[in-house]
Each structure stands twice: as structure tokens, then as C-alpha cells.
Write an enzyme that holds these catalytic residues in place. Structure first.
Site, short mmCIF file in Angstrom:
data_model
loop_
_atom_site.label_atom_id
_atom_site.label_comp_id
_atom_site.label_asym_id
_atom_site.label_seq_id
_atom_site.Cartn_x
_atom_site.Cartn_y
_atom_site.Cartn_z
CB SER A 192 -0.96 -0.04 1.18
OG SER A 192 -2.01 0.88 1.00
CG ASP B 282 -2.71 3.95 -2.11
OD1 ASP B 282 -3.48 3.82 -3.08
OD2 ASP B 282 -2.80 3.23 -1.10
CG ASP C 71 -2.85 -0.61 -2.67
OD1 ASP C 71 -2.62 0.55 -2.29
OD2 ASP C 71 -3.55 -1.41 -2.01
CG ASP D 80 -6.19 0.80 -1.17
OD1 ASP D 80 -5.31 1.69 -1.15
OD2 ASP D 80 -6.20 -0.16 -0.36
#
Length: 461
Positions: free
Chosen positions: A104, A249, A251, A253
Site C-alpha cells: 500500500s 497510492d 495500489d 485504493d
């Protein structure tokens, strides 16, 4: 080196000794545990796999694929993808679970295995404990040579995910096209650099200025989308006379926006704005976690609906959303969960709904931001010695403020009219996080300092 084994997955820094970092040994061990758990739980020998673009991704991907094949599991490998895309793909592929290789917002030396159930949602606390127990027991039964799993490369989910976003009734592509937005994007050289330009094109946005959209994992700045890390896009939005900036970010999400004057829309207000738009068009309830801004509650109650707070953590937000039939929810870190799409934080869904909202609003993004109740959150922490009894400490603070409305579902949250303070222990280090919110910075800081002073008094520091 760091290795954190939690109920939601395993994350750590690459390298070091086995058990001290996210080494190949640890990757194989925990992949084998999760793969075995999926087969035991569902009888389904298919797992969807996707990864962000961080430098270690290919190495981790190879180990995970080989381990799952060794268990006789068929792997649907999406390659470079996003967390929400893998979440969407798991049920679409009738898989027993999913693994996303991403740490993340953590810096480049980190990676992680995020674990999904057959619904494409993060596994529960109880499920996570079963996976960890299985890893420790190493009770794995690997497949014989004729029963090894296959690998199927599938690169169709970029388009499938975008198509699902465009099909949402509240996404108005014509309104977005007509608004003729000029947008600067910062995708931190991860997979947002593939997905966000493609989404914007599909939404009819033709003027896009790309910053850091090469998915090579070399993050140009700290990848957490906080104001101090976004100085470059702030300048670029002003220089380009753009309508707004969009930041995700690694990833994809988490989502935040930059105003046309280079100021921050505020990641806490990503959910507030999207929820406002959804509530204007759909009656229903909302949810965020206890550490998120009160502005969502204000906007929800103004719409005649009910707001509920959950413990911190995406799985807790999702559970509370299901329990209360919420139509929109998420977290104050820029995470939008829209059940009409799926139960997971999804920046693509957030972008499409936000741009529709902004297009129909018809004024600048800074005017939109100013239309919401204005709050300031102060984020602090106290480092304690490991032997200190944090639970007892929180009990004593609770006793001191027992005449105020308070919640103990996740640490201790105390409310004072329109201000609040939330104390919760870290799961990974001996610290207490202290978040406070008020209508201006001074009041929020003063409240935080008052609680910190109370804690020090209790501890005789």
C-alpha cells in the site's frame, strides 16, 4: 528488518534473515498457509493474484505463483494491477480467494500479501487467525507432479474494471465530458500510472497532465498521499491552470484531490464529497471509522440519513456497512467503499463519482470543498515502554471522562459537542495514537494536548 504477521496478511521489508523480514522463506510459508486455507475452506482450487509495481513485486510474484502451483492451485495472474481490481476479479473468476502483492502506502523496501476471501473482500479476523495458525504449524499437503496447478495470465481486468465503473448509474460520462476538465495526476510510478489515465480517457477527460505514471516502482516521493508529500503536483496544478489534481497510492485504493489553487482538498474530504453526491441521489446510511472526520456525519444527517462509526480497518468498515445497509462508506485516508460496485476501497470508483459530482456542481473544486463543514484533525502519538499496561491506561482516561459521550469499540473515543478525541493502541508498536478533531486547528491541538497531559499525569511521567 521488519516482519509483521497480522490477521489481514503479512507485510515486511525485503531481505534479511527468515522470520525477521519478508524473505523468500516467509513468502512461501504464508502463501502455502493461505492457499491451503482457501482449499480447506471452500474446496476451490483457484486463486486470483495481482500486484502493484514496487521493485520487489516480480520476485514475490514468482514465489507466490510457484507455491500455489505446488499446492495444486490454479492461479489467475492479473500481473500489474490494483487492489480494487483484484477484489473485482475474484468473484468474477469464481475463485476461492485472492492475493494482492502490495504494501500500500509503505516505502519501496516494503511489500506484503493482502488476502481476500471468495467474495473478493479482506478476510475476517477469525479467518486471518486460522491462516496464521496454519503457517506456524506448516501443515501443508503439496500436490504430486501430475496435479500441479496451472497459471493463466489474464490482462483483461483493466478494461473490465473500467467498464464496471462506467456502468454505475451515478457515473455520468456526458456530464464529465461537457465539463472539459484539465487534470494533473500523480500515480507515484506504480500501477495507477496504467489505470488512472485509461479511466480518465474512458470518462471523456482529454486534458491530462501525467506525473510519475511509469509503473517501475521507483517512488519519486513518500508514497503516502499526505500534503507534505504532494508539493510537486500542487505546483503543477497551478502552473498548468488545471481544474484539479488527482493522487493515488501505489495500489490505487486511496484517493485524494488537489484544488485548482494548489491547496489540498483534504483526504478526509474525499469520502465526504463522494458521499454527499451519492446521498443527493440515493437515500441511505453511511459509515466511516472512528478516526475519520465528523463532516461525514454532518452531511449524512443533513440528508436525513443515519451515520454509524466502525472500528478502524477496512474489514470493520465493511462489516458495519453491511450491518446498517449503508449505501456509501470508507475511511478518512481517502478510501471510498461503494457497495453498488463492490465492498472494497476503490480509487477508480471514487474518481468517477467525484468528477460527476464536480461537473454537476458547476463551480471550482475549492468552492465545493468550502461548501462542507470545516474541521481540522490533529494526529499525535505517545511512545510508551513495552511493559506499560495500555488497556489499564485507557480505562483510567475513560473513568476521568465518563460523563461525556464515549465509545470503546476501538480504543477510546470521547466526544465533546462537535469536537472529539480518539485514543487507540498501535497493533505493531508500543504507542498510543491520539487523533483529535475540532472546528479549527487551535482547538484540536489544545484538546490533544489536554489528553496527552492527562495520560502523563496517570503515568506519573
Amino acid at each position: 528488518m521488519t516482519l509483521i504477521k497480522s490477521i489481514s496478511g503479512i507485510r515486511g521489508t525485503i531481505g534479511g534473515r527468515a522470520g525477521d523480514g519478508l524473505t523468500p522463506f516467509d513468502i512461501v510459508k504464508f502463501t502455502a498457509a493461505f492457499g491451503s486455507w482457501v482449499v480447506q475452506k471452500t474446496g476451490n482450487k483457484r486463486i486470483v493474484l495481482g500486484r502493484d509495481a514496487r521493485i520487489s513485486g516480480e520476485m514475490v510474484n514468482n514465489l507466490v505463483i510457484g507455491t500455489l502451483q505446488g499446492l495444486g492451485i490454479e492461479v489467475i495472474d492479473l500481473g500489474l494491477s490494483t487492489t480494487p481490481t483484484v477484489e473485482v476479479a475474484v468473484p468474477d473468476e469464481n475463485a476461492g480467494g485472492g492475493i494482492i502483492l502490495t504494501a500500500s502506502h509503505n516505502p519501496k523496501q516494503w511489500n506484503a500479501l493482502k488476502l481476500l476471501n471468495a467474495s473478493g473482500e479482506f478476510i475476517s479476523d477469525a479467518d486471518g487467525k486460522e491462516v496464521l495458525d496454519l503457517a506456524e504449524s506448516a501443515d501443508f499437503d503439496f500436490a504430486e507432479v501430475d496435479k500441479l496447478g496451472k497459471v493463466i495470465k489474464n490482462d483483461t481486468y483493466l478494461q473490465k474494471h473500467i467498464d464496471k465503473v462506467l456502468a454505475l448509474p451515478l457515473v455520468d460520462v456526458e456530464a464529465i465530458k461537457k465539463a472539459d476538465f484539465k487534470i494533473v495526476i500523480d500515480c507515484v510510478n506504480s500501477t495507477g500510472g496504467i489505470f488512472i489515465p485509461a479511466l480518465l480517457k474512458a470518462l471523456g477527460v482529454n486534458k491530462v497532465v501525467e506525473l510519475y505514471c511509469t509503473p517501475d516502482g521507483y517512488f519519486p516521493h513518500n508514497p503516502e498521499p499526505l500534503p507534505e508529500n504532494l508539493t510537486e503536483i500542487s505546483k503543477e496544478v497551478q502552473k498548468q491552470n488545471a481544474n484539479l489534481g488527482i493522487v493515488v497510492d501505489p495500489d490505487v485504493d486511496r484517493l485524494c484531490f488537489v484544488n485548482e489553487d494548489g491547496s489540498m482538498f483534504g483526504e478526509e474530504y474525499t469520502l465526504v464529497a463522494v458521499a454527499d453526491y451519492v446521498l443527493k441521489n440515493t437515500p441511505g446510511n453511511t459509515v466511516s471509522n472512528l478516526s475519520s472526520t465528523r463532516a461525514l456525519r454532518d452531511v449524512t444527517e443533513k440528508a436525513g440519513a443515519e451515520y454509524n462509526a466502525s472500528a478502524v480497518g477496512e474489514v470493520n468498515v465493511v462489516n458495519k456497512m453491511k450491518e446498517t445497509n449503508a449505501i456509501i462508506g470508507g475511511e478518512g485516508n481517502g478510501g471510498i467503499i461503494y457497495p453498488e460496485s463492490h465492498y472494497g476501497r476503490d480509487a477508480l470508483v471514487g474518481i468517477a463519482l467525484f468528477l460527476t459530482h464536480l461537473a454537476k456542481f458547476g463551480k471550482s473544486i475549492s468552492v465545493l470543498q468550502a461548501s462542507y463543514p470545516q474541521y481540522y484533525i490533529s494526529k499525535n502519538k505517545i511512545t510508551l515502554t513495552p511493559e506499560m499496561d495500555i488497556d489499564n491506561l485507557l480505562k483510567q482516561v475513560e473513568e476521568k471522562y465518563k460523563n461525556q459521550p464515549y465509545s470503546t469499540i476501538d480504543g477510546l473515543k470521547i466526544e465533546f459537542d462537535k469536537t472529539w478525541v480518539h485514543l487507540r493502541r498501535s497493533n505493531t508498536e508500543p504507542i498510543i495514537r491520539i487523533y483529535s478533531e475540532a472546528e479549527n486547528e487551535t482547538i484540536a491541538e489544545n484538546l490533544a494536548n489536554k489528553i496527552i497531559s492527562d495520560i502523563k499525569e496517570i503515568l506519573h511521567l
